[in-house]
Write a protein that holds these residues in place. Sequence first.
Motif, PDB file in Angstrom:
ATOM      1  N   GLY A 113       0.800  -1.219   0.000  1.00 12.76           N
ATOM      2  CA  GLY A 113       0.000   0.000   0.000  1.00 12.76           C
ATOM      3  C   GLY A 113       0.831   1.265   0.000  1.00 12.76           C
ATOM      4  N   ILE A 114       2.102   1.130  -0.262  1.00 14.65           N
ATOM      5  CA  ILE A 114       2.986   2.294  -0.259  1.00 14.65           C
ATOM      6  C   ILE A 114       2.860   3.063  -1.571  1.00 14.65           C
ATOM      7  CG2 ILE A 114       5.418   3.005  -0.197  1.00 14.65           C
ATOM      8  CD1 ILE A 114       5.819   0.576   1.730  1.00 14.65           C
ATOM      9  N   ILE A 115       2.658   2.348  -2.661  1.00 13.57           N
ATOM     10  CA  ILE A 115       2.406   2.984  -3.953  1.00 13.57           C
ATOM     11  C   ILE A 115       0.900   2.940  -4.171  1.00 13.57           C
ATOM     12  CG2 ILE A 115       2.745   2.844  -6.444  1.00 13.57           C
ATOM     13  CD1 ILE A 115       5.423   1.537  -5.910  1.00 13.57           C
ATOM     14  N   VAL A 116       0.301   4.094  -4.325  1.00 16.41           N
ATOM     15  CA  VAL A 116      -1.151   4.169  -4.507  1.00 16.41           C
ATOM     16  C   VAL A 116      -1.460   4.926  -5.793  1.00 16.41           C
ATOM     17  CG1 VAL A 116      -1.679   4.034  -2.054  1.00 16.41           C
ATOM     18  CG2 VAL A 116      -1.303   6.246  -3.107  1.00 16.41           C
ATOM     19  N   ASP A 117      -2.701   4.826  -6.227  1.00 14.10           N
ATOM     20  CA  ASP A 117      -3.175   5.496  -7.431  1.00 14.10           C
ATOM     21  C   ASP A 117      -3.294   6.989  -7.148  1.00 14.10           C
ATOM     22  OD1 ASP A 117      -4.411   6.408  -9.691  1.00 14.10           O
ATOM     23  OD2 ASP A 117      -6.152   5.091  -9.540  1.00 14.10           O
ATOM     24  N   PRO A 118      -2.510   7.824  -7.819  1.00 15.61           N
ATOM     25  CA  PRO A 118      -2.542   9.259  -7.546  1.00 15.61           C
ATOM     26  C   PRO A 118      -3.794   9.952  -8.078  1.00 15.61           C
ATOM     27  CG  PRO A 118      -1.066   8.830  -9.360  1.00 15.61           C
ATOM     28  CD  PRO A 118      -1.514   7.494  -8.835  1.00 15.61           C
ATOM     29  N   THR A 119      -4.620   9.233  -8.843  1.00 16.44           N
ATOM     30  CA  THR A 119      -5.825   9.857  -9.403  1.00 16.44           C
ATOM     31  C   THR A 119      -7.024   9.726  -8.478  1.00 16.44           C
ATOM     32  OG1 THR A 119      -6.462   7.858 -10.611  1.00 16.44           O
ATOM     33  CG2 THR A 119      -5.001   9.415 -11.748  1.00 16.44           C
ATOM     34  N   THR A 120      -6.856   9.047  -7.343  1.00 13.11           N
ATOM     35  CA  THR A 120      -7.951   8.919  -6.382  1.00 13.11           C
ATOM     36  C   THR A 120      -7.495   9.441  -5.028  1.00 13.11           C
ATOM     37  OG1 THR A 120      -7.298   6.680  -5.749  1.00 13.11           O
ATOM     38  CG2 THR A 120      -8.895   6.873  -7.525  1.00 13.11           C
ATOM     39  N   GLN A 121      -8.464   9.853  -4.240  1.00 13.08           N
ATOM     40  CA  GLN A 121      -8.155  10.342  -2.908  1.00 13.08           C
ATOM     41  C   GLN A 121      -8.009   9.150  -1.968  1.00 13.08           C
ATOM     42  OE1 GLN A 121     -11.090  12.977  -1.366  1.00 13.08           O
ATOM     43  NE2 GLN A 121      -9.826  13.673   0.309  1.00 13.08           N
ATOM     44  N   GLY A 122      -6.975   9.136  -1.171  1.00 15.87           N
ATOM     45  CA  GLY A 122      -6.752   8.037  -0.235  1.00 15.87           C
ATOM     46  C   GLY A 122      -6.167   6.834  -0.932  1.00 15.87           C
ATOM     47  N   ILE A 123      -6.425   5.657  -0.367  1.00 16.81           N
ATOM     48  CA  ILE A 123      -5.819   4.449  -0.932  1.00 16.81           C
ATOM     49  C   ILE A 123      -6.834   3.526  -1.581  1.00 16.81           C
ATOM     50  CG2 ILE A 123      -3.856   4.478   0.644  1.00 16.81           C
ATOM     51  CD1 ILE A 123      -5.287   2.317   2.279  1.00 16.81           C
ATOM     52  N   SER A 124      -8.096   3.901  -1.621  1.00 19.79           N
ATOM     53  CA  SER A 124      -9.096   3.029  -2.240  1.00 19.79           C
ATOM     54  C   SER A 124      -9.514   3.578  -3.603  1.00 19.79           C
ATOM     55  CB  SER A 124     -10.321   2.906  -1.338  1.00 19.79           C
ATOM     56  OG  SER A 124     -10.966   4.160  -1.249  1.00 19.79           O
ATOM     57  N   ASP A 125     -10.250   2.775  -4.339  1.00 19.33           N
ATOM     58  CA  ASP A 125     -10.791   3.217  -5.620  1.00 19.33           C
ATOM     59  C   ASP A 125     -11.935   4.197  -5.384  1.00 19.33           C
ATOM     60  OD1 ASP A 125      -9.115   1.699  -7.213  1.00 19.33           O
ATOM     61  OD2 ASP A 125     -10.422  -0.049  -7.122  1.00 19.33           O
ATOM     62  N   SER A 126     -12.221   4.987  -6.396  1.00 19.12           N
ATOM     63  CA  SER A 126     -13.332   5.932  -6.288  1.00 19.12           C
ATOM     64  C   SER A 126     -14.656   5.170  -6.268  1.00 19.12           C
ATOM     65  CB  SER A 126     -13.316   6.900  -7.474  1.00 19.12           C
ATOM     66  OG  SER A 126     -13.588   6.200  -8.671  1.00 19.12           O
ATOM     67  N   GLU A 127     -15.691   5.814  -5.789  1.00 22.17           N
ATOM     68  CA  GLU A 127     -17.024   5.200  -5.768  1.00 22.17           C
ATOM     69  C   GLU A 127     -17.457   4.820  -7.180  1.00 22.17           C
ATOM     70  OE1 GLU A 127     -18.905   4.255  -3.176  1.00 22.17           O
ATOM     71  OE2 GLU A 127     -17.209   4.859  -1.927  1.00 22.17           O
ATOM     72  N   GLN A 128     -17.140   5.667  -8.141  1.00 24.42           N
ATOM     73  CA  GLN A 128     -17.492   5.380  -9.529  1.00 24.42           C
ATOM     74  C   GLN A 128     -16.798   4.097 -10.007  1.00 24.42           C
ATOM     75  OE1 GLN A 128     -16.372   8.430 -12.285  1.00 24.42           O
ATOM     76  NE2 GLN A 128     -17.337   7.431 -14.028  1.00 24.42           N
ATOM     77  N   ALA A 129     -15.532   3.961  -9.712  1.00 24.61           N
ATOM     78  CA  ALA A 129     -14.791   2.771 -10.137  1.00 24.61           C
ATOM     79  C   ALA A 129     -15.295   1.513  -9.430  1.00 24.61           C
ATOM     80  CB  ALA A 129     -13.312   2.954  -9.867  1.00 24.61           C
ATOM     81  N   LEU A 130     -15.730   1.659  -8.188  1.00 25.25           N
ATOM     82  CA  LEU A 130     -16.240   0.500  -7.458  1.00 25.25           C
ATOM     83  C   LEU A 130     -17.559   0.002  -8.034  1.00 25.25           C
ATOM     84  CD1 LEU A 130     -15.410   1.597  -3.811  1.00 25.25           C
ATOM     85  CD2 LEU A 130     -14.261  -0.171  -5.158  1.00 25.25           C
ATOM     86  N   ASP A 131     -18.293   0.861  -8.734  1.00 23.75           N
ATOM     87  CA  ASP A 131     -19.582   0.480  -9.319  1.00 23.75           C
ATOM     88  C   ASP A 131     -19.455  -0.194 -10.682  1.00 23.75           C
ATOM     89  OD1 ASP A 131     -21.007   1.403  -7.141  1.00 23.75           O
ATOM     90  OD2 ASP A 131     -21.313   3.391  -7.998  1.00 23.75           O
ATOM     91  N   TYR A 132     -18.271  -0.233 -11.269  1.00 25.41           N
ATOM     92  CA  TYR A 132     -18.090  -0.831 -12.592  1.00 25.41           C
ATOM     93  C   TYR A 132     -18.324  -2.336 -12.538  1.00 25.41           C
ATOM     94  CZ  TYR A 132     -15.640   3.446 -14.100  1.00 25.41           C
ATOM     95  OH  TYR A 132     -15.285   4.724 -14.412  1.00 25.41           O
ATOM     96  N   ASP A 133     -19.093  -2.841 -13.496  1.00 28.96           N
ATOM     97  CA  ASP A 133     -19.223  -4.281 -13.665  1.00 28.96           C
ATOM     98  C   ASP A 133     -18.212  -4.783 -14.699  1.00 28.96           C
ATOM     99  OD1 ASP A 133     -21.312  -4.597 -11.833  1.00 28.96           O
ATOM    100  OD2 ASP A 133     -22.787  -4.014 -13.343  1.00 28.96           O
ATOM    101  N   LEU A 134     -17.944  -3.938 -15.702  1.00 26.92           N
ATOM    102  CA  LEU A 134     -16.993  -4.252 -16.755  1.00 26.92           C
ATOM    103  C   LEU A 134     -16.025  -3.085 -16.908  1.00 26.92           C
ATOM    104  CD1 LEU A 134     -19.480  -5.589 -19.459  1.00 26.92           C
ATOM    105  CD2 LEU A 134     -17.970  -6.944 -18.034  1.00 26.92           C
ATOM    106  N   PRO A 135     -14.830  -3.346 -17.357  1.00 28.60           N
ATOM    107  CA  PRO A 135     -13.891  -2.236 -17.587  1.00 28.60           C
ATOM    108  C   PRO A 135     -14.439  -1.285 -18.642  1.00 28.60           C
ATOM    109  CG  PRO A 135     -12.765  -4.350 -17.784  1.00 28.60           C
ATOM    110  CD  PRO A 135     -14.224  -4.632 -17.666  1.00 28.60           C
ATOM    111  N   ARG A 136     -14.082  -0.017 -18.514  1.00 23.04           N
ATOM    112  CA  ARG A 136     -14.541   0.959 -19.495  1.00 23.04           C
ATOM    113  C   ARG A 136     -13.653   0.940 -20.688  1.00 23.04           C
ATOM    114  NH1 ARG A 136     -16.431   6.585 -17.214  1.00 23.04           N
ATOM    115  NH2 ARG A 136     -18.576   5.994 -17.312  1.00 23.04           N
TER     116      ARG A 136
END
Length: 60
Positions: free
Chosen positions: A37-60
Amino acid sequence: MDNFEQSTISRLSALEEKAKHTDNKVDSLLTFLSAMGIIVDPTTQGISDSEQALDYDLPR
């Protein structure tokens, strides 16, 4: 093939092997840091995925 060409080919082969070895070490380090968890996605706040990304059923 003269001695210079053979020597050059030999040196290039050795450099290629060192580069492969270094790539493996870097890949291993980045994988470890990501897993910890030391390297995280800089496009999201914190260390988890965004709410929008969590709702995906299939990749965009």
